[in-house]
Each structure stands twice: as structure tokens, then as C-alpha cells.
Design an enzyme around this catalytic site. Structure first.
Site, short mmCIF file in Angstrom:
data_model
loop_
_atom_site.label_atom_id
_atom_site.label_comp_id
_atom_site.label_asym_id
_atom_site.label_seq_id
_atom_site.Cartn_x
_atom_site.Cartn_y
_atom_site.Cartn_z
CG ASP A 13 0.03 15.31 -6.32
OD1 ASP A 13 1.08 15.39 -5.68
OD2 ASP A 13 -0.02 15.01 -7.53
CE LYS A 16 -0.60 10.05 -0.31
NZ LYS A 16 -0.89 10.81 -1.55
N GLY A 40 5.66 14.50 -2.41
CA GLY A 40 5.72 15.61 -1.48
C GLY A 40 4.45 15.73 -0.67
CG HIS A 41 3.06 13.41 2.15
ND1 HIS A 41 3.06 12.29 2.96
CD2 HIS A 41 2.71 12.96 0.92
CE1 HIS A 41 2.71 11.23 2.25
NE2 HIS A 41 2.49 11.61 1.02
CD GLN A 224 4.65 8.01 -5.34
OE1 GLN A 224 4.64 6.96 -4.75
NE2 GLN A 224 5.73 8.77 -5.39
#
Length: 425
Positions: A13, A16, A40-41, A224
Site C-alpha cells: 500500500d 506503487k 490494489g493499485h 504488496q
């Protein structure tokens, strides 16, 4: 060589998605090498927020090709949802997205196993329940199903039906859980999802290596973060794959010699989702303020993230094991209105101090963080385009991070918006 690697340097988180999105403009290919739809990006531009779980963030750049590598476990339903989301914003995916035929599939029973395991564990990991771990278990038990298998329709359905029945029986006996599920209906829906995505499947190992030979510029992204790596993170409170630099080679099928640049992404503070040790966690109003300022809620689950000051002991460890050559510091704006800002520079355990990261979870849980305190800048940073135009207090804070971890900062993000980014050099 022509591969740049972007790695999360904390517990995930780190932002990225934004960094990959910005850098993608200068790359031909963006390739994801591990994880699944548990990551989740988030990318924000032109007032729109995109949350991508499987498709690399580079898809938002119109000329970039995106690859999901063999190290990723793929949930076809999640993938279809992402494709439809992108199409709703007139972003076309066909012809630009390729999925490795060696990537493993997440099946419906993997999610049931994930849920049952978490519910029955005395000390749960805090997974997203997306079936990631069980899919990797099947992969390494050599009984998984790969994307390349989906073209063998009759044999595949029979294999899924057999596995489904076995897994349901195992859940019932091992975890004492019963799920009211129509197996045949679930299999039929799953087979339909495979037909929808099968045109994306390709031999991406050859595609990537041919691209490297032809001088194409490739950006490899992990999901991650380093401290969740199954080998080098806070085991057992980790993910089921290798987000670290070594995972890029095995997860894409590219040689180590092809990687020439490694960028670590790090928040100006720390967060963690799920259970496990977190030395700088703040269970007070300061932690709550960081969470609210940074809107620290999981992009996959919506769970509130645990928040705390930056842990430089952990960050230096990440720099070391990944060979990180430069840092991208994100969400510095979250600290804009703090009177004081702290950074952990040592751990104290049993009255002794150390500046070495401790990956053993049971020991790390007992450490007391030793902090260095900085004066806050109390000024909005968005719109700042030059590093030297940042407040002096911000510069002092960032320079200390560089000096402590012995790694230069090359990118500073001053808001979630794409344009609010400072590039040094």
C-alpha cells in the site's frame, strides 16, 4: 539492459500504482510478476480514481503493453470486472494485455478454503479472503490449474469437478464448515469466465525476452511489499509470494542480468493491513489522524489500515535485500498539518538497542521503537514542482531518510494526483 523494477519497500500500500502509472509513459511494457487480486493499485488523474487489482497500472497510458506474468495467480472474475471498468472510461484492453499461459488460476474453492482457514485459525493472518494462499498451495503441490490448461475444455471441466468435490470434503472434515454451494453451477460460471479471457493468454516468457533482445523498455511491478515477502517478511504474517526483487525474475521468466534499475516505493509514514507485528503502530489520535488524512482504507477490502510513523530500520532492510538504487517517497502530504513528525531509528528489546530489522514475528512484536523527532512544516505541498521549493522542514525530513537508509530519493509525491510529483535529477 532494459528492465526497471518497482518494489514496495514497506508492508504494501505504498502508492506503487501512482509511481508505475507515471513512469509507464516512458516504457513499452509494464509487467506484473506476483500476487493476485488481493492487491490494489490506486491511480488518480483528471479527477478519476482507478483501482486495479490484476492489470498493471501502465494500462492507463495509451501506448503501453501490459503483461500479467507467470508468478501471478489470476481470478478470472476479478479480471473481467477490471476490463469492464477500464472500458467504461474508454480505455481499451484488447491487443494491449497479455497473460502468461503459465500463470495459475484462482478457483471458487480456493476462496472457500481461504475463508474457512481464517475463521478457524486461533491467530489469523488477516488475509483478504480472495483465495490467493490456497491457489499458491495448489501450485506448489503440483495440482494447480494454469491458464494454458483452459483450452482443453473437456479435460479441464472434469479436473475442476474432481478438485471441487475434494476441496469441499476437506473443508467439511478439516475445518468443520459446510458451504451451501451448487458445484455444477459454480463450475459452469467459472468455465464461462475462462472463455471470456482466453484471448489474452500467451507465452509471455518469450514475449518479454524477445522484447528485451529488441531493446524494448520494460517496467516490472510487484504487488504488496518487501516486509510481506513469504521468505524475507514477518513470517507467518506475510503474503504467499515474493514481492522482493528476486520474485521479478521467477515471476516473469527474465534473467537477473536484464534488470538495471530498482526503485523502492515508500510512504512518508507506515501502514499495515491485517495481523502481524508493526513496531511504529499508533493506536491513538495521531494514528487516527494519519489514517483520516491519508484515507488509509484497503483498496481491496475497505478495511482500515493500521498506521504509524515511518520505520527506517525496516526501510534500510528493504533497501539492502532488494538492492534498491533509489526511493520514491509517496503521501508526504498526509503529514502536512502535524506539529511534530517522528521516524524510528532503532529498536529496543530487553534494554538493548539495535538498528537491524528483526523478521521473526514473535520477537518483532516485543520491540520498542526509538524515535528521532522532526519539526512539521504545516503547509500544503501540492502544486510544488521543484524539490528546493519544498518547506525547509520537509527537505530536512527527506534528507534524513536518504542518509539513514543510504539510498537517494529520486521521486516525491505531494498528492494523489498524477501531476503532483517531483522528480529529482
Amino acid at each position: 539492459m532494459s528492465v526497471t523494477l518497482v518494489i514496495g519497500a514497506q508492508w504494501g500500500d505504498e502508492g506503487k500504482g501512482k509511481i508505475v502509472d507515471i513512469l509507464s509513459e516512458n516504457f513499452d511494457i509494464v509487467a506484473r510478476y506476483q500476487g493476485g487480486a488481493n492487491a490494489g493499485h490506486t491511480v488518480v488523474f483528471n479527477g478519476n480514481k482507478f483501482i486495479l487489482h490484476l492489470i498493471p497500472s501502465g494500462i492507463l497510458q495509451p501506448k503501453t503493453t501490459c503483461i500479467i506474468g507467470n508468478g501471478v495467480v489470476v481470478d478470472p472474475f476479478a479480471l473481467i470486472d477490471e476490463v469492464e471498468l477500464l472500458r467504461s472510461f474508454n480505455i481499451e484492453v484488447d491487443g494491449r494485455l497479455f497473460i502468461s499461459d503459465k500463470a495459475h488460476l484462482i478457483l471458487p474453492y480456493h476462496k472457500l478454503l481461504d475463508k474457512a482457514s481464517e475463521e478457524c485459525s486461533e491467530k489469523s493472518i488477516g488475509t483478504t479472503g480472495r483465495g490467493i494462499g490456497p491457489a499458491y498451495v495448489d501450485k506448489f503441490s503440483r495440482c494447480g490449474i494454469r491458464l494454458g490448461d483452459i483450452f482443453e475444455t473437456d479435460e479441464l471441466r472434469a479436473k475442476i469437478e474432481q478438485s471441487f468435490t475434494q476441496k469441499i470434503e476437506m473443508i467439511s472434515k478439516l475445518y468443520k464448515r459446510d458451504f451451501d454451494i451448487d458445484i455444477q453451477k459454480s463450475i459452469s460460471e467459472f468455465m464461462q469466465s475462462l472463455r471470456t479471457i482466453q484471448h489474452y493468454v500467451d507465452d509471455t516468457t518469450f514475449l518479454l525476452n524477445e522484447s528485451i533482445s529488441n531493446g524494448k523498455k520494460i517496467l516490472a511491478e510487484g504487488a504488496q511489499g518487501t516486509l510481506l515477502d513469504v521468505d524475507h517478511g514477518t513470517y507467518p504474517f506475510v503474503t504467499s509470494s515474493n514481492p522482493t526483487a528476486g520474485g521479478a525474475c521467477t515471476g516473469l521468466g527474465i534473467p537477473p542480468t536484464s534488470i538495471d534499475t530498482i526503485i523502492g516505493v515508500c510512504k512518508a509514514y507506515s501502514t499495515r493491513v491485517g495481523n502481524g507485528p508493526f513496531p511504529t503502530e499508533l493506536n491513538d489520535d495521531t494514528g487516527k489522524k494519519i489514517r483520516e488524512n491519508g484515507y488509509e482504507f484497503g483498496s481491496t477490502t475497505g478495511r482500515p489500515r493500521r498506521c504509524g510513523w515511518i520505520d527506517l530500520v525496516a526501510l534500510k532492510y528493504s533497501v539492502m535485500i532488494n538492492g534498491i538504487q533509489s526511493l520514491a517517497i509517496t503521501k508526504i502530504d498526509v503529514l502536512n498539518d502535524f506539529d511534530e513528525i517522528k521516524a524510528c531509528v532503532e529498536y529496543e528489546i530487553n534494554t538493548e538497542r539495535t538498528n537491524k530489522f528483526i523478521s521473526k514475528a514473535s520477537t518483532l512484536e516485543k520491540v520498542i521503537p526509538v524515535y528521532k523527532t522532526f519539526k512539521g512544516w504545516q503547509k500544503a505541498l501540492n502544486g510544488t514542482t521543484k524539490f528546493e521549493d519544498l518547506p525547509l522542514e520537509t527537505i530536512k525530513y527527506l534528507r534524513f531518510i536518504e542518509e539513514y537508509v543510504e539510498c537517494p530519493i529520486k521521486i516525491v509525491s505531494t498528492s494523489p494526483e498524477r501531476n503532483d510529483t517531483i522528480f529529482l535529477d
